[in-house]
Every structure is written in structure tokens, then in C-alpha cells.
Design an enzyme around this catalytic site. Sequence first.
Site, mmCIF file in Angstrom:
data_model
loop_
_atom_site.group_PDB
_atom_site.id
_atom_site.type_symbol
_atom_site.label_atom_id
_atom_site.label_comp_id
_atom_site.label_asym_id
_atom_site.label_seq_id
_atom_site.Cartn_x
_atom_site.Cartn_y
_atom_site.Cartn_z
ATOM 1 N N PRO A 38 -28.849 -7.239 111.302
ATOM 2 C CA PRO A 38 -28.423 -8.613 111.633
ATOM 3 C C PRO A 38 -27.099 -9.032 111.007
ATOM 4 O O PRO A 38 -27.033 -9.940 110.178
ATOM 5 C CB PRO A 38 -29.591 -9.453 111.101
ATOM 6 N N CYS A 39 -26.018 -8.398 111.438
ATOM 7 C CA CYS A 39 -24.700 -8.766 110.932
ATOM 8 C C CYS A 39 -24.303 -10.168 111.400
ATOM 9 O O CYS A 39 -23.366 -10.761 110.849
ATOM 10 C CB CYS A 39 -23.654 -7.737 111.345
#
Length: 271
Positions: free
Chosen positions: A239-240
Site C-alpha cells: 500500500p504505497c
Amino acid sequence: MAIARHIEDHADERLTLASLAEMAGLSPSRLQKVFKDAFGVSPKAYQDAVRMRRFRQSLKDGERVTDAIFSSGFGSVSRVYGEAIRDIGMTPKAYRAGGAGEVIVYACRATALGLMAMAATDRGVCFVQFGDDEESLMARLVAEFPNAQLRASPAQNAPELDAWMEALDLHISKGAPRPDLPLDMRGTAFQMKVWQFLLSIREGKVLSYSEVAAEIDNPRAVRAVASACAKNRIAVLIPCHRVLRGDGSLGGYRWGLERKRALLDTESRSS
């Protein structure tokens, strides 16, 4: 930094922290700290990364695996195999051949964020990307694994991938929890460290690039953290999108800021 250039010029030699520190006129502990602050990794990890880069290029140029191992400065076959599999996610022979011998199963699916492609090796998901059409998504997959055997995923041949696609679509489109799927991550030691940390950020929470750098004990490696986020190949599952600029603005996102905002809004409502 002159020490970094020296490491690059002498990557195939045995370099000790003490000898590098003497060259820099610093104590070994001080050099370790200064170097890590500047580059995000220790001098030894930097040397290993230079060696690995040369090793990968030698394989691409067609050099025999054993010759490439020693010409790039690795001292043993067993060591480079361990380093290579951790950093590039496949054996050296498979990498030299652009993934030849690997079977990668893929599928595309419409989501609330547009068309999504997912691909997986036998180790887990190696690719999640968003795009406007299947042709462009497949071009990206081929660019990552040019000689792998790519197979479309009919449910009877790869039921796991179809279930994973369904679970991720439910997360994106319906706000269901992000599925905890096996991942086949491929990157440098520093990138892997960043991506592993991103997996620990709980849904609904956001951090700045500088906060991520501090959490992984490299507070001055803010740009390197941003670069690692930008090079993430596995959207949403790593989850950048939960990493923002220090002023709270969205920053960058390789699949578009509208998608980043939509993901954050969905997670905020669900948390």
C-alpha cells in the site's frame, strides 16, 4: 560521496569498513552512520547492490552464470544465489533468460479504479497494475518478464489467482479488508525494506515519506523512500498509496492521483 565512487570502482574487491573509514578520515561507526544517512544502506549493502547490478547486466549480456558470479565480485556460487533470489525473485539462470522457465499466470478485471491486471508466480503475486486497456497492461507485464511463459488464467487452471482477483476487487470496489495474499516481491534490499514496512501500515492510516524513512531507521533517506514507493509493481497489496508528502498533499502515484485519492477515501470510510 567519494567513498561511494570508490566502492563502485572497486566493487569486485574485498572492502572493509575499517579501510573505507580510514580513507574517509572517519571512525568506522561514523562512516557507517554518514553513509547510511546519505544512501539509505550501509557501505557493505551498497557494494552488494553494485555487484548485483553488474551481475544482472552480465546475465542479460549472455555471460555464463558462473563467470558472471566471479566477474561481478561475489566470492561464491551459494552466496550469489541467495542474494539473487532475494533481490530479483528468481534464480540467476531464469533472470538471464528474462524469466524463461517461469510460468506466470495473469488475469484482468474491471474494478472501481479501472481495469486491473494481476499476475502471479508459484511464490505469490508479482504484479498488480491499473490501466486503460488490456493491451497496455500486458505490455507492462511482458516488459517485466519478457521471456517467461505468460498464461491467461481460466479458473480451472489457476483457481487461486481468480480468488485473489475477486478478493482484491472487493477491497477496491466494496471497501472489504485488503486481502493478505502471498507476494513475490522483487527489488533491492532497500526497496524490500520499504515495501515490507508499508505492509505494516494499518488501513485508514497515512504516513509521510519522512515518517517512513524514520521508521526504517534511515531518517535522511526520504528521496530513496519516495523512489521505492514509485517503483512498487504490486499496487494496493503493497500500500504505497498510504504515503503522502510532509505537507499532507498526495505526492506521486504511478497509477494516477485520482486512484490514490479514491483508495484513501475508501479506506478512511471503512476504518
